[in-house]
Design an enzyme around this catalytic site. Structure first.
Site, PDB file in Angstrom:
ATOM      1  N   GLU A 183      10.805 -15.020 -22.056  1.00 53.91           N
ATOM      2  CA  GLU A 183      11.294 -16.390 -22.293  1.00 53.91           C
ATOM      3  C   GLU A 183      10.185 -17.394 -22.579  1.00 53.91           C
ATOM      4  O   GLU A 183      10.349 -18.303 -23.397  1.00 53.91           O
ATOM      5  CB  GLU A 183      12.130 -16.881 -21.097  1.00 53.91           C
ATOM      6  CG  GLU A 183      13.500 -16.220 -20.973  1.00 53.91           C
ATOM      7  CD  GLU A 183      13.498 -14.909 -20.198  1.00 53.91           C
ATOM      8  OE1 GLU A 183      12.399 -14.378 -19.914  1.00 53.91           O
ATOM      9  OE2 GLU A 183      14.589 -14.418 -19.873  1.00 53.91           O
ATOM     10  N   GLY A 233      17.661 -11.812 -20.667  1.00 56.52           N
ATOM     11  CA  GLY A 233      18.952 -11.633 -19.996  1.00 56.52           C
ATOM     12  C   GLY A 233      19.322 -10.171 -19.806  1.00 56.52           C
ATOM     13  O   GLY A 233      20.109  -9.836 -18.911  1.00 56.52           O
TER      14      GLY A 233
END
Ligand code: COA
Length: 260
Positions: A134, A111
């Protein structure tokens, strides 16, 4: 503006927004996403603030990703809402109509990389590292990393980063076009200030329309993007800023833009 997870200050038309959870490497929990959304909404509405410098607290991290403690507990429906909320924040930043300079002072992972990519320009310190890790957690980027990264660096390099999950250095990020500039850490904020001041010296209306033409135009077929550009070019010619900018050039003096 006072927040739990952010520091906010405005000086001479520039908002300084700092993600402030240094003990967690500034990981974005839901509170931080909500507060950033509120903060950028207020900046958009403010007639005082012309541009933003976004950074992370401390010398180690810009933002080390979404908060993995919260991610671990997400339900499928909750995860969808989380992704949509994060994407909305990134879109708000990208389409703020004012320049947002990411001053990337360390890890920009997950993020954090997505947050940096939503900004208008990215300036990194030499110790910064970028990545979309991720897949190492069994998920994929959810704040539009799969969309912005290939647009910035091309599909091949984006897939390399997203599928390997491996971070890259600031120099490598510069080489592939992910960041605009790399500087020593002490020079980071002064360099970001110079970058924002350069833009603030120009017509704010022209800057807003240029952002709109690029951000929306890049998502359109070329002919439609050209129509959008022509329409915004036409609108510029209705502004006092256009009259002042052209007159100042012809009178060999600096322009004084009013933003009207
Ligand atoms: N979410 C929640 N907490 C995080 C975090 C994240 N994304 N990134 C770091 N932290 C926390 C760590 O758990 C640790 O907390 P603790 O002191 O309570 O144990 C603290 O921040 C410091 O991190 P630490 O891992 O000890 O620092 P490090 O220098 O050894 O490693 C990183 C730095 C960035 C390599 C490592 O923290 C990391 O891999 N973070 C996760 C990155 C990631 O996968 N982001 C994408 C999430 S979708």
């Amino acid at each position: 503006m006072s927040y739990e997870t952010l520091l906010y200050e405005d000086r001479a038309g520039v908002a300084y927004v700092t993600v402030n959870r240094p003990q967690k490497l500034n990981a974005l929990n839901q509170k931080a996403v909500q507060e950033l959304t509120d903060c950028f909404g207020q900046i958009e509405a403010s007639s005082e603030v012309g541009g933003v410098i976004l950074t992370g607290a401390g010398e180690k991290a810009f933002v080390a990703g979404a908060d993995i403690n919260e991610l671990a507990a997400l339900t499928p429906a909750g995860a969808r809402e989380t992704a949509l909320g994060g994407q909305a924040l990134m879109n708000e930043i990208e389409n703020l109509g004012k320049p947002v300079i990411a001053a990337i002072n360390g890890f920009a992972l997950g993020g954090g990389c997505e947050l940096a990519m939503a900004c208008t320009l990215r300036i990194a310190s030499e110790n910064a590292r970028f990545g979309q890790p991720e897949v190492k957690l069994g998920i994929i980027p959810g704040y539009a990393g799969t969309q912005r990264l290939p647009r910035l660096v091309g599909k091949g390099r984006a897939l390399e980063m997203i599928l390997s999950g491996e971070p890259i250095s600031a120099q490598e990020a510069w080489r592939i076009g992910l960041v605009n500039q790399v500087v020593a850490l002490p020079d980071l904020i002064p360099t970001a200030e110079k970058a924002v001041q350069k833009i603030l010296a120009n017509s704010p209306i022209a800057v807003r329309y240029a952002l709109e033409a690029v951000n929306h135009g890049v998502e359109m077929a070329k002919n439609d993007g050209e129509q959008l550009e022509a329409n915004l070019f036409g609108l510029c010619c209705a502004t006092e800023d256009m009259k002042e900018g052209t007159r100042a050039f012809l009178e060999k003096r600096p322009a004084q833009f009013s933003g009207k």
